[in-house]
Scaffold this active site. Structure first.
Site, mmCIF file in Angstrom:
data_model
loop_
_atom_site.group_PDB
_atom_site.id
_atom_site.type_symbol
_atom_site.label_atom_id
_atom_site.label_comp_id
_atom_site.label_asym_id
_atom_site.label_seq_id
_atom_site.Cartn_x
_atom_site.Cartn_y
_atom_site.Cartn_z
ATOM 1 C CE1 TYR A 72 71.562 24.889 16.290
ATOM 2 C CE2 TYR A 72 72.636 23.150 17.543
ATOM 3 C CZ TYR A 72 71.877 24.302 17.501
ATOM 4 O OH TYR A 72 71.437 24.869 18.672
ATOM 5 C CG PHE A 124 88.255 45.618 28.905
ATOM 6 C CD1 PHE A 124 88.770 46.812 28.427
ATOM 7 C CD2 PHE A 124 87.044 45.177 28.393
ATOM 8 C CE1 PHE A 124 88.099 47.549 27.458
ATOM 9 C CE2 PHE A 124 86.369 45.907 27.421
ATOM 10 C CZ PHE A 124 86.898 47.088 26.956
ATOM 11 C CG ASP A 125 84.978 48.684 29.829
ATOM 12 O OD1 ASP A 125 85.758 47.976 29.189
ATOM 13 O OD2 ASP A 125 84.169 49.452 29.294
ATOM 14 C CG ASP A 215 91.053 40.021 28.931
ATOM 15 O OD1 ASP A 215 91.011 39.735 27.713
ATOM 16 O OD2 ASP A 215 90.449 40.990 29.413
ATOM 17 C CB ALA A 217 91.668 41.209 23.947
ATOM 18 C CE LYS A 258 89.276 44.118 21.831
ATOM 19 N NZ LYS A 258 87.942 43.696 22.255
ATOM 20 C CG HIS A 450 82.109 53.941 28.434
ATOM 21 N ND1 HIS A 450 81.861 52.732 29.043
ATOM 22 C CD2 HIS A 450 82.833 53.656 27.335
ATOM 23 C CE1 HIS A 450 82.417 51.780 28.343
ATOM 24 N NE2 HIS A 450 83.015 52.300 27.290
HETATM 25 N N1 F0G Z 1 89.204 42.198 27.354
HETATM 26 C C1 F0G Z 1 89.908 43.233 26.866
HETATM 27 C C2 F0G Z 1 91.300 43.471 27.329
HETATM 28 C C3 F0G Z 1 89.321 44.087 25.929
HETATM 29 O O1 F0G Z 1 90.025 45.118 25.465
HETATM 30 C C4 F0G Z 1 87.994 43.832 25.514
HETATM 31 C C5 F0G Z 1 87.347 44.703 24.540
HETATM 32 C C6 F0G Z 1 87.314 42.735 26.049
HETATM 33 C C7 F0G Z 1 87.958 41.938 26.967
HETATM 34 C C8 F0G Z 1 85.903 42.404 25.654
HETATM 35 O O2 F0G Z 1 85.849 41.900 24.379
HETATM 36 O O3 F0G Z 1 84.573 43.571 23.021
HETATM 37 O O4 F0G Z 1 84.891 41.229 22.231
HETATM 38 O O5 F0G Z 1 83.381 41.714 24.098
HETATM 39 N N2 F0G Z 1 87.803 45.807 24.216
HETATM 40 C C9 F0G Z 1 87.280 46.719 23.217
HETATM 41 C C10 F0G Z 1 88.087 47.973 23.239
HETATM 42 C C11 F0G Z 1 85.818 46.937 23.238
HETATM 43 O O6 F0G Z 1 87.705 48.928 22.547
HETATM 44 O O7 F0G Z 1 89.127 48.029 23.907
HETATM 45 P P1 F0G Z 1 84.609 42.122 23.384
#
Ligand code: F0G
Length: 458
Positions: A72, A124-125, A215, A217, A258, A450
């Site tokens: 843990y 990102f969304d 960010d 990813a 990613k 979406h």
């Molecule tokens: N930032 C970026 C640039 C991303 O592309 C994503 C996720 C996230 C943050 C959020 O990360 O999914 O681990 O919670 N992108 C995916 C995509 C979902 O299909 O581009 P997450």
């Protein structure tokens, strides 16, 4: 004769995928309410919905999983992840989270307040979602070149420093949560940010006393583009470039699904101990104890190994070459795509392809459905449905670009699959004049619609 390029790995385990018939696909997509997210994976032949968590782990990652420490608190797996993040990105403090948006949730709970603004490059969304959910505003300062799909600017992910400085001048620093740099810029087409731009943005951040968040990813793919496109760094290794990039970051949120090539996981990187300490409380509330935060020990081990593999040049060269290969095949067929081809996906310019479908009928979504009907290939709409409604006016937000994104999972498909995708899209392209109508929304969620939207054919 020069030897042709080949992948820097061989295949040890395979998964069967199945073709389907057009009649089956017509039935399935209707049952899915014309939302590609609602399809069962067994109904998909080649899945390009996302490159997130869909890659193939290596033998070394699977071996690392067997050594996972599930204690843990204070697990050795946590230490492995800490060491990898310190060695590769240089962060002294970190918190594990179950994925990228969880990292945003924890960190933004500390830093984003109602009425704040967060300038950045095409947030990102989920990033935008977590900002707007806290009644703050995301301000896009991406360079204009990013919105012209034929402009061959090598770093279309860059921030326009004039636009950024305007925001920094307009708001007092207490109102600016931080600046966010998305590496690579996913929404603009997997487009990289140059080190020169990172340095300029960092200088502005320092001048105005604001923190800079990466960010992260697709940070490694971003580093590959710096090595191959930014002259000054041609002789650096990817790992040296990554360290150089992160010199300028105060904070990082990471979706490890990613560029750390794991199926699930994320983290937050901090340089400032005080912010780290504040975030610990939210991590414990939302994610789990601070030494596992929503991840199993085995997953932290695989992540640590993945960070190392994901920042090797040979791996990245294989990866980006495959995406470029698909992009070039589409360009040969005359299909309009975002150029230069990005790191993780090919972005098809749907408005240029389906010129008869009105924007109110969701052009990129229509193209995505046509590609699925053609060959069982699933992409994703990066357009009006994704852009959501304006939080104040509740009107549809029509983005400059309507993309169908074909995201390529890491180490998963072969170039034969890329050929099938290219020809399938060519077939849709050849019958584009016959596609005149799109879809209307019959149900939608108030935010991030979406994923669950339900559509009807017009
Ligand atoms: N930032 C970026 C640039 C991303 O592309 C994503 C996720 C996230 C943050 C959020 O990360 O999914 O681990 O919670 N992108 C995916 C995509 C979902 O299909 O581009 P997450």
């Amino acid at each position: 004769m020069e030897l042709p390029f080949a992948e820097s790995y061989k295949i040890k385990m395979v998964e069967t995928i199945r073709r389907s018939t057009q009649i089956e696909r017509e039935k399935w997509i209707k049952e899915a309410n014309y939302n590609l997210f609602n399809l069962k994976s067994s109904q998909v032949f080649i899945d390009l919905l996302t490159d997130s968590g869909t890659g193939a782990m290596s033998d070394k990652q699977w071996a690392a999983m067997m050594l996972g420490d599930e204690s843990y608190a204070g697990a050795s797996s946590h230490q492995n992840m800490k060491d990898a993040i310190k060695n590769i990105m240089g962060f002294d403090y970190f918190l594990p989270t179950h994925q990228g948006r969880a990292a945003e949730n924890v960190l933004f709970s500390v830093l984003v307040k109602e009425g704040d603004v967060v300038p950045g490059n095409s947030h990102f969304d989920t990033t935008k979602g977590h900002i707007e959910f806290r009644k703050a505003k995301a301000i896009d300062c991406t360079i204009d070149e990013a919105f012209d799909t034929n402009n061959l600017h090598p770093f279309k992910g860059n921030i326009d420093t004039e636009k950024l400085e305007k925001v920094l001048k307009q708001y007092p620093k207490e109102k600016i949560s931080f600046i966010v740099l998305t590496l690579t810029n996913n929404t603009a087409g997997g487009q990289p940010v140059s080190l020169a731009n990172i340095k300029e943005v960092s200088a502005l951040a320092k001048k105005y006393g604001v923190m800079l968040l990466f960010d992260s990813a697709r940070f490694a793919e971003n580093a590959y583009f710096i090595k191959t496109r930014e002259h000054a760094y041609a002789n650096y290794t990817i790992k040296e470039i990554v360290l150089e990039m992160y010199k300028y970051a105060d904070l990082a949120t990471m979706s490890s699904k990613k560029d750390a090539i794991v199926n699930m996981g994320g983290f937050i990187g901090f340089k400032n101990e005080e912010i780290f300490r504040k975030a610990c409380t939210y991590n414990i509330m939302f994610e789990g104890y601070i030494t596992y935060g929503g991840m199993s020990g085995r997953d932290m081990n695989a992540l640590a190994q993945g960070l190392d593999e994901g920042t090797e040049f040979e791996y990245l060269e294989t990866r980006i070459n495959q995406v470029t290969y698909l992009g070039n095949r589409l360009i040969e067929f005359g299909i309009p795509v975002q150029r230069p081809i990005g790191g993780h996906a090919v972005f098809v310019d749907a408005k240029k392809l389906l010129t008869h479908v009105p924007k109110e009928q969701f052009v990129a979504q229509t193209l995505g459905i046509e590609l699925y009907l053609e060959a069982g290939i699933r992409g994703v709409e990066i357009g009006t449905i994704l852009a959501d409604r304006d939080p104040v006016t509740r009107e549809n937000r029509y983005p400059n670009l309507e993309f169908l994104r074909l995201a390529i999972p890491r180490r998963t498909y072969t170039n034969n699959h890329m050929d099938v995708i290219a020809v399938a899209l060519k077939n849709v392209f050849d019958r584009r004049e016959t596609i005149k109508t799109g879809y209307k929304i019959v149900w939608e969620a108030p935010i991030m619609r979406h994923f669950t939207v339900e559509l009807k054919k017009i």
